[in-house]
Design a protein around this motif. Structure first.
Motif, PDB file in Angstrom:
ATOM      1  N   LEU A 121      27.050  22.744  21.010  1.00  0.00           N
ATOM      2  CA  LEU A 121      28.126  21.813  20.639  1.00  0.00           C
ATOM      3  C   LEU A 121      29.096  22.498  19.684  1.00  0.00           C
TER       4      LEU A 121
ATOM      5  N   ARG B  24      31.593  21.711  26.645  1.00  0.00           N
ATOM      6  CA  ARG B  24      31.786  20.306  27.031  1.00  0.00           C
ATOM      7  C   ARG B  24      30.999  19.966  28.284  1.00  0.00           C
TER       8      ARG B  24
ATOM      9  N   LEU C  53      27.286  20.309  29.443  1.00  0.00           N
ATOM     10  CA  LEU C  53      25.992  20.656  28.855  1.00  0.00           C
ATOM     11  C   LEU C  53      24.914  20.647  29.929  1.00  0.00           C
TER      12      LEU C  53
ATOM     13  N   TYR D  63      31.455  13.968  26.897  1.00  0.00           N
ATOM     14  CA  TYR D  63      30.810  15.205  27.353  1.00  0.00           C
ATOM     15  C   TYR D  63      30.251  15.010  28.760  1.00  0.00           C
ATOM     16  N   THR D  64      30.216  16.087  29.526  1.00  0.00           N
ATOM     17  CA  THR D  64      29.624  16.064  30.859  1.00  0.00           C
ATOM     18  C   THR D  64      28.226  16.675  30.744  1.00  0.00           C
TER      19      THR D  64
ATOM     20  N   LEU E 192      26.978  11.592  22.853  1.00  0.00           N
ATOM     21  CA  LEU E 192      27.764  12.637  23.511  1.00  0.00           C
ATOM     22  C   LEU E 192      28.433  12.085  24.767  1.00  0.00           C
TER      23      LEU E 192
ATOM     24  N   GLU F  90      33.888  14.883  35.447  1.00  0.00           N
ATOM     25  CA  GLU F  90      34.001  15.040  34.011  1.00  0.00           C
ATOM     26  C   GLU F  90      33.571  13.747  33.332  1.00  0.00           C
TER      27      GLU F  90
END
Lengths: 240, 288
Positions: free
Chosen positions: A155, A160, A162, A191-192, A186, A34
């Motif tokens: 988004l 979360r 992408l 964000y992953t 991001l 993550e």
């Protein structure tokens, strides 16, 4: 997430994928934790796009294991995969903007798939062009604007994780820079991101790890820290 | 002279209203599911027959039939999609065409077996008996009702599809259902509901038609030929095209009946041939 941060949010083991009779992936293994940004590098036809499509269930058939947030998704319908806890968002290589919808309709089309969708104000702050052009037909936008729309809608839906396929392809350098800033932002927000990129110079400063694909399998893994020592062999691998 | 012309044009307008309702359903189904629904005529007949049977055996009147009959026909559509059509996805759309064609033959055959060939009249509801004297012609109330309601339903459907979020799903799904599903939309259920809705429209048209035409097992198969010509002229899958073309073709037919009655049954197909030569994708269709 209650799982420790070391547990991968995306875990792929021995992934094989098929389109009809053709066997396109021959055992892909990869892990993404993550908040990480990883790239899939390789020449055309090496299986990068097929790997992304397999995660979403968009290939003909797949075997092996793909776990998203600990849940096995091989055999799951695509609409259920998108809605798995974390929210899986996809930017297809061809951008996938719907021609019969306006920019705003394209943006608002996706159902909420994650807990925290990005509010419209933030979306328009990040992609100001989309506000100006919200009444335009989606495919009347420039290539760069279409790419931003493709990013913005996932988004907004709350994804979360992408999966971004060739987001810089065919875009002017100034747009590529802007997209680079967006991906950086991001990443800072946790964000992953899984990037499929031809443009290595775009991807290199953003990624924590690079997976090198060839003939439908991962042949090498390079951590961001090892990159400078491996540039030569990497360039040879990519044929640049 | 004026009376004869306006009489034929009214008849054309009424036929056109049915063409519009039926081709609209076909266009919606074809657009999303890529299925050429050859059972559409049989489903229209089913709508009319359910209304007739409801009145005959259960004493259910026109107004209830107008609501219930499309719901029942739509429900059978949900089952057909879930049980049969879903299995044909990803195959050439010829398979869907053959399946629905076979289904039409089965449904019509069953009704033929049970009720024979002769038509059964269906009474005009009391509220809509009589008519208006417009001076140059007499306009029966029921016929005015058919035109107004068909136009209302057609334009309402167009509005929902083109201007609302539900319609945005339908438009996006028509373009790229796989991608829409990857975004988290339950596309299989959407397919099922869309087929059910298109079929329910056919059932609705059937109930509307019952007091005007005879209720017979073959009432759909004679109409559906013209409706398919309308769909080809308008452009496969175009919503607005199917509505405008439906009404337009009805009027052209009416006008031809006035000018040259013998040609009235052929004019639609001549028009279709000309459109195919000049604009193969149809008047409103997008060239691929």
């Amino acid at each position: 997430m209650s799982a420790p941060s070391a547990a991968p949010i995306l875990r792929i083991r021995d992934l094989q994928a098929f389109y009809g009779e053709s066997h396109v992936l021959h055992g892909v293994d990869l892990d993404v934790a993550e908040g990480e940004v990883v790239t899939l590098l390789g020449r055309n036809g090496s299986g990068r796009t097929s790997t992304l499509k397999s995660i979403l269930g968009l290939v003909g058939r797949r075997t092996g294991s793909i776990q998203v947030g600990g849940q096995e998704t091989v055999g799951m319908a695509p609409h259920r995969i998108a809605r798995l806890g974390i929210g899986v968002g996809y930017c297809p290589e061809e951008r996938g903007i719907f021609a019969s919808l306006t920019t705003e309709e394209n943006l608002q089309l996706l159902p909420r798939i994650g807990a925290a969708g990005m509010p419209d104000a933030e979306i328009y702050d990040m992609f100001p062009n989309l506000l100006e052009r919200r009444r335009s037909q989606g495919t009347r936008l420039s290539g760069g604007e279409q790419q931003m729309l493709a990013m913005a809608r996932i988004l907004r839906a709350g994804a979360r994780l992408l999966l971004l396929d060739e987001i810089t392809e065919g875009l002017a350098p100034v747009i590529v820079q802007a997209l680079g800033r967006v991906v950086q932002q991001l990443k800072e927000r946790g964000y992953t991101i899984v990037l499929v990129e031809q443009n290595f110079r775009f991807a290199a400063p953003l990624a924590d790890r690079h997976y090198l694909l060839e003939h439908g399998r991962v042949v090498d893994t390079i951590e961001a820290g090892q990159l400078s020592g491996r540039m030569e062999s990497l360039q040879e691998f990519l044929g640049v | 002279m004026i009376q004869a012309l306006s009489g034929q044009l009214l008849l054309g307008l009424i036929n056109g209203s049915f063409y519009a309702l039926l081709s609209l359903g076909l266009a919606i189904i074809f657009g999303l599911l890529d299925v050429v629904n050859f059972a559409h005529g049989a489903q229209y007949m089913l709508g009319a027959f359910l209304a007739w049977m409801g009145l005959q055996y259960l004493g259910i009147g026109y107004w209830w039939a107008l609501l219930l009959s499309p719901l029942v026909v739509g429900a059978t559509g949900l089952v057909v999609e879930r049980v049969f059509l879903r299995r044909l996805q990803g195959l050439d759309n010829l398979y869907g065409l053959l399946l629905t064609f076979g289904l039409a033959l089965v449904i019509e055959g069953l009704f033929h077996h049970a009720f024979g060939n002769s038509g059964s009249p269906y009474p005009v509801p009391e509220l809509l008996r009589g008519g208006f004297d417009l001076g140059f012609m007499y306009l029966p109330k029921y016929r005015a009702w058919v035109v107004v309601v068909s136009l209302g339903i057609s334009l309402g459907s167009w509005f929902v599809i083109e201007k609302t979020p539900i319609g945005a799903y339908l438009r996006a799904g028509t373009e790229n259902p796989r991608l829409l599903q990857a975004f988290g939309v339950n596309v299989p259920v959407m397919f099922m509901l869309t087929y059910g809705f298109g079929v329910a429209l056919a059932g609705f048209a059937g109930v509307m038609a019952a007091p005007i035409y005879q209720v017979t097992p073959m009432m759909g198969s004679s109409l559906i030929m013209v409706v398919f010509a309308v769909v080809v002229i308008g452009g496969m899958g175009s919503i607005l095209g199917s509505i405008v073309t439906g009404i337009g073709v009805g009027l052209v037919e009416g006008f031809t009946k006035f000018l040259w009655p013998e040609a009235a049954n052929v004019v639609v197909f001549v028009l279709m041939a000309v459109v195919l030569l000049v604009r193969p994708a149809g008047l409103f269709g997008r060239q691929k």
